[in-house]
Scaffold this active site. Structure first.
Site, PDB file in Angstrom:
ATOM      1  CG  ASN A 173      -7.990  -1.886  -5.127  1.00 21.06           C
ATOM      2  OD1 ASN A 173      -7.062  -2.665  -4.892  1.00 21.06           O
ATOM      3  ND2 ASN A 173      -8.283  -0.876  -4.306  1.00 21.06           N
ATOM      4  CG  ASP A 224      -2.092   0.947   1.089  1.00 20.06           C
ATOM      5  OD1 ASP A 224      -2.380   1.390  -0.044  1.00 20.06           O
ATOM      6  OD2 ASP A 224      -2.718   1.272   2.117  1.00 20.06           O
TER       7      ASP A 224
HETATM    8  C1  IPE Z   1      -5.622  -2.615  -0.087  1.00 19.26           C
HETATM    9  O1  IPE Z   1      -5.231  -1.307  -0.306  1.00 19.26           O
HETATM   10  C2  IPE Z   1      -5.630  -3.365  -1.390  1.00 19.26           C
HETATM   11  C3  IPE Z   1      -4.315  -3.598  -2.004  1.00 19.26           C
HETATM   12  C4  IPE Z   1      -3.161  -3.325  -1.476  1.00 19.26           C
HETATM   13  C5  IPE Z   1      -4.356  -4.202  -3.298  1.00 19.26           C
HETATM   14  P1  IPE Z   1      -6.302  -0.139  -0.499  1.00 19.26           P
HETATM   15  O2  IPE Z   1      -5.515   1.097  -0.723  1.00 19.26           O
HETATM   16  O3  IPE Z   1      -7.273  -0.511  -1.551  1.00 19.26           O
HETATM   17  O4  IPE Z   1      -7.044  -0.129   0.906  1.00 19.26           O
HETATM   18  P2  IPE Z   1      -7.827   1.035   1.664  1.00 19.26           P
HETATM   19  O5  IPE Z   1      -8.817   1.591   0.704  1.00 19.26           O
HETATM   20  O6  IPE Z   1      -6.817   2.052   2.046  1.00 19.26           O
HETATM   21  O7  IPE Z   1      -8.417   0.368   2.854  1.00 19.26           O
HETATM   22  C1  IPE Z   2      -1.526   0.179  -3.387  1.00 20.40           C
HETATM   23  O1  IPE Z   2      -1.326   1.550  -3.433  1.00 20.40           O
HETATM   24  C2  IPE Z   2      -1.789  -0.414  -4.745  1.00 20.40           C
HETATM   25  C3  IPE Z   2      -3.185  -0.822  -4.976  1.00 20.40           C
HETATM   26  C4  IPE Z   2      -4.148  -0.800  -4.101  1.00 20.40           C
HETATM   27  C5  IPE Z   2      -3.510  -1.274  -6.312  1.00 20.40           C
HETATM   28  P1  IPE Z   2      -2.537   2.570  -3.489  1.00 20.40           P
HETATM   29  O2  IPE Z   2      -2.888   2.797  -4.924  1.00 20.40           O
HETATM   30  O3  IPE Z   2      -3.633   2.132  -2.626  1.00 20.40           O
HETATM   31  O4  IPE Z   2      -1.851   3.887  -2.914  1.00 20.40           O
HETATM   32  P2  IPE Z   2      -2.450   4.873  -1.827  1.00 20.40           P
HETATM   33  O5  IPE Z   2      -2.872   4.040  -0.662  1.00 20.40           O
HETATM   34  O6  IPE Z   2      -3.594   5.569  -2.470  1.00 20.40           O
HETATM   35  O7  IPE Z   2      -1.310   5.778  -1.487  1.00 20.40           O
HETATM   36 MG    MG Z   3      -4.066   2.393  -0.671  1.00 17.86          MG
END
Ligand code: IPE
Ligand code: IPE
Ligand code: MG
Length: 251
Positions: free
Chosen positions: A69, A21
């Site tokens: 997502n 993340d």
């Molecule tokens: C969790 O991250 C999913 C992945 C790392 C693929 P998110 O960024 O989607 O989670 P939230 O929305 O912060 O809980």
């Molecule tokens: C994790 O990084 C990757 C996926 C969930 C696909 P994020 O895209 O959630 O990045 P932040 O949390 O918005 O910084």
């Molecule tokens: Mg994220």
């Protein structure tokens, strides 16, 4: 002494799970588009995968794309899907050199056709590898997985293939995506968020949780070493008292 030398080779976690993340925030901090963060996240994937394989971790599960997502802006979803294909093309040699078998968990039926095809091909190419298994969680969420399992069990009962009294935690596990994969020993989440976000809810009942504030694209081998060293200092009791857990009694 290098950090890696502090790792007890007799206590390597069998299964490491990671919620990758912070890609979007990483990019934003640099004044770039979110997708740039995803692109830079690929290096972290390679580093953690190699480090885990080198240490003798047997299963590494990476949460790459959740059911939720899919609700992100179409441009970002499309960019992530094509990045997945590019990465599989570029990293097949890393997988072969490190004797890594690729597997996925999640609802691949809703992935774009060409992404699914590429995944299937890579799974096929790496099928004979018997070092570490790299499990990509794609279009995955634990509630989806558990609901699916419940539906399938109900169907088998209705069809007369399954006796209701046989339903216990072991049988239930057989209906999950992670069938035949041991529960994670440690779950790592990057980016300073202290939540699970619908990942492996059933499987992490007794998993050790490890959080780091670092954003995913900044993660390197050393960060995995740190997480494993922290994990090795913990005492896992599985509900028993510590004298019992030190005796290594059967779970
Ligand atoms: C969790 O991250 C999913 C992945 C790392 C693929 P998110 O960024 O989607 O989670 P939230 O929305 O912060 O809980
Ligand atoms: C994790 O990084 C990757 C996926 C969930 C696909 P994020 O895209 O959630 O990045 P932040 O949390 O918005 O910084
Ligand atoms: Mg994220």
């Amino acid at each position: 002494m290098a950090l890696k030398d502090n790792i007890d080779r007799n206590k390597i976690p069998v299964h490491v799970a990671v919620i990758m993340d912070g890609n979007g925030r990483w990019a934003k901090q640099k004044g770039k588009e979110r997708v740039v963060g995803h692109q830079h996240g690929v290096k972290a994937v390679r580093e953690v995968t190699e480090a885990a394989a080198e240490l003798g971790v047997k299963y590494l599960t990476l949460f790459a794309f959740s059911t939720e997502n899919w609700q992100r802006p179409t441009d970002e979803v499309n960019a992530l899907m094509s990045l997945l294909v590019t990465t599989l093309n570029a990293e097949i040699s890393t997988l072969m050199e490190n004797n890594i078998k690729l597997q996925t968990i999640g609802d691949l039926t809703i992935m774009p056709g060409q992404v699914r095809k590429k995944l299937m091909k890579t799974i096929d190419q790496t099928a004979a590898n018997n070092g570490m298994t790299l499990i990509l969680a794609l279009s995955y969420s634990a509630r989806w997985e558990i609901t699916n399992a419940a539906r399938e069990i109900a169907r088998n009962v209705l069809d007369g293939k399954l006796d209701v009294d046989r339903i216990d935690k072991n049988l239930f596990s057989e209906y999950l995506q992670t069938k035949n994969i041991p529960d994670p020993d440690i779950l790592v989440r990057t980016s300073g968020e202290y939540r699970i976000s619908n990942f492996l809810l059933w499987q992490i009942a007794y998993t050790e949780l490890y959080f780091t504030k670092k954003l995913w694209p900044d993660i390197r081998k050393q960060d995995l070493y740190e997480a494993i060293i922290d994990y090795q200092r913990r005492e896992r009791r599985f509900g028993r008292i510590n004298e019992q857990s030190r005796m290594n009694v059967d779970r």
